[in-house]
Design a protein around this motif. Structure first.
Motif, short mmCIF file in Angstrom:
data_model
loop_
_atom_site.label_atom_id
_atom_site.label_comp_id
_atom_site.label_asym_id
_atom_site.label_seq_id
_atom_site.Cartn_x
_atom_site.Cartn_y
_atom_site.Cartn_z
N LYS B 116 0.84 -1.20 0.00
CA LYS B 116 0.00 0.00 0.00
C LYS B 116 0.87 1.25 0.00
O LYS B 116 0.56 2.23 -0.69
N GLU B 117 1.97 1.20 0.75
CA GLU B 117 2.88 2.35 0.78
C GLU B 117 3.44 2.64 -0.61
O GLU B 117 3.48 3.78 -1.07
N CYS B 119 2.18 1.76 -3.42
CA CYS B 119 1.08 2.19 -4.28
C CYS B 119 0.80 3.68 -4.07
O CYS B 119 0.66 4.45 -5.03
N ASP B 120 0.74 4.11 -2.80
CA ASP B 120 0.51 5.53 -2.49
C ASP B 120 1.61 6.40 -3.09
O ASP B 120 1.35 7.45 -3.65
N LYS B 121 2.85 5.90 -2.97
CA LYS B 121 3.99 6.66 -3.49
C LYS B 121 3.85 6.82 -5.01
O LYS B 121 4.07 7.91 -5.57
N ASP B 124 1.23 9.40 -5.74
CA ASP B 124 1.76 10.73 -5.45
C ASP B 124 2.69 11.21 -6.56
O ASP B 124 2.58 12.33 -7.05
#
Lengths: 291, 133
Positions: B116-117, B119-121, B124
């Motif tokens: 998830k991290e 993916c978020d990155k 962004d």
């Protein structure tokens, strides 16, 4: 099923070689590739279908007719290339051969013949005897196509042929198959030909049909798997054809089946790689095959 | 005509399914418009080096789901899709691509939280217009 070729209990012996007994059904609209080592009986089988050799036993039905009873009618609808068919007439020029062959067929299309001769850069005035091996192959191919047959029987049609012409032949053969009413039975050694053209593969070994399958079935059957672990009971499994270590990998011919079982036993499949055709042939044809 | 389709022998997905999915993708993304002609079964088999049995299966599936239509003697053509089907298919395709990426990452040992991290990155970075990895 609409059959283009149906062979039953065919046997042909000569010298020290025995073909069959074999049965073969070829569905209309399909391209069948005959594969096998040199001397496995591919050419003999094709020649027997064409009645260039008489079988000792069995029957051959082509386009719904018995080739023995209706030889002339059936051959009108077949295009054949192979077996040095024209060697007896090698003193003729290419055009001379075409004139001779043209008389055999009511459907002979002289315009299409000219088109193909140009497409394959064949010198029409050249004596057949003086043509190179590759050019002879191209002439045989053109003469097999020019009467618009329904069934093509081809014995290594692109052997010795230059690359550009090979590609054109494959294009022409695809075009020939376009309407789904035509059929090809061809012996070949070329992976490219099998890939681009064939729907079924028929594997001959020492005069017998060892296996026949739809080409893309290979993808479901044969694979090399890299595994997180291999429990002992798989080591004697007949579906496992080869085991190698570091990293642990197996070759199987029952991929889908094995995949499920491995998952049930919590074994991870890290990577899957399908085998190339020649690798598969090697496994199937190896003398100590464990199937 | 040639379609921008690539099939992989090493994929876990069967070839007919790969073809089906990629044609769907070309249709819902608008690259193949309603009425566009598709290659014949034999021509597509030649291009993709697969058997006509495989391509026929893909076409039959697409036809039964209303994506394409075969007109006897004329060829195979793209059908007009209703907009809600189109949205649904788009979601299906994105889902399958993400699922494949997740499987791949799990295989390399990433946990779902780590994923998830990442993916978020990625999201962004894309929003900032920086598409380097």
């Amino acid at each position: 099923m609409n059959l283009a070729v149906e062979i039953q209990s065919l046997v042909k012996t000569y010298n020290n070689f025995k073909l069959g007994p074999l049965d073969l059904k070829v569905e209309k609209g399909m391209v069948i590739g005959l594969l096998g080592s040199n001397g496995s009986g591919k050419s003999t089988l094709l020649q027997t279908i064409m009645k260039l050799r008489n079988p000792d036993n069995g029957s051959v039905q082509v386009l719904g007719m018995d080739i023995n009873e209706y030889e002339v009618e059936v051959k009108e609808r077949i295009g054949f290339a192979g077996a040095g068919l024209y060697e007896a007439f090698k003193q003729l020029t290419v055009d001379g051969l075409a004139e001779l062959v043209g008389h055999w067929y009511t459907n002979w299309d002289q315009d299409y013949y000219h088109l193909l001769i140009n497409r394959y850069n064949i010198n029409r005035k050249e004596k057949f005897a003086h043509c190179s091996m590759g050019t002879k192959k191209k002439v045989e191919f053109v003469l097999a196509m020019a009467h618009h047959p329904e069934l093509l029987i081809l014995d290594e049609p692109t052997a010795n042929v230059d690359l550009i012409s090979q590609q054109r032949m494959r294009e022409d053969l695809s075009q020939f198959m376009e309407d789904g009413q035509h059929t090809i039975v061809m012996a070949t050694h070329l992976q490219e030909e099998v890939k681009q053209l064939c729907d079924y593969i028929c594997l001959l070994d020492d005069g017998e049909i060892k296996d026949m399958f739809e080409k893309d079935e290979i993808q479901n059957r044969w694979a090399r798997l890299w595994l997180s672990d291999l429990p002992d009971h798989f080591k004697d499994d007949i579906r496992v054809w080869q085991i190698e270590e570091s990293p642990t990998q197996i070759v199987t011919n029952k991929f889908s089946e094995l995949e499920k079982e491995l998952q049930q036993q919590q074994i991870e499949i890290n990577q899957v790689k399908r085998l190339e055709l020649h690798e598969i042939l090697e496994y199937i044809l190896q003398p100590s095959s464990n199937s | 005509m040639k379609l921008p389709i690539v099939v992989s022998d090493d994929s876990k997905e069967p070839i007919y399914y790969q073809i089906e999915l990629q044609i769907k993708r070309l249709i819902v993304s608008g690259q193949l418009q309603a009425g566009a002609a598709l290659p014949s079964i034999r021509a597509l088999s030649h291009d993709l080096s697969c058997s006509v049995i495989t391509t026929r299966r893909a076409y039959q599936d697409l036809e039964s789901k209303g994506f394409i239509e075969t007109v006897q003697g004329k060829g195979t053509f793209v059908q007009a899709l209703e907009s809600n089907t189109q949205d649904q298919i788009k979601e299906e395709i994105v889902y399958s691509i993400l699922k494949k990426a997740i499987e791949e990452s799990k295989w390399m040992g990433y946990s779902l939280t780590q994923l998830k991290e990442i993916c978020d990155k990625a999201i962004d970075d894309l929003e900032r217009g920086d598409d380097r990895p």
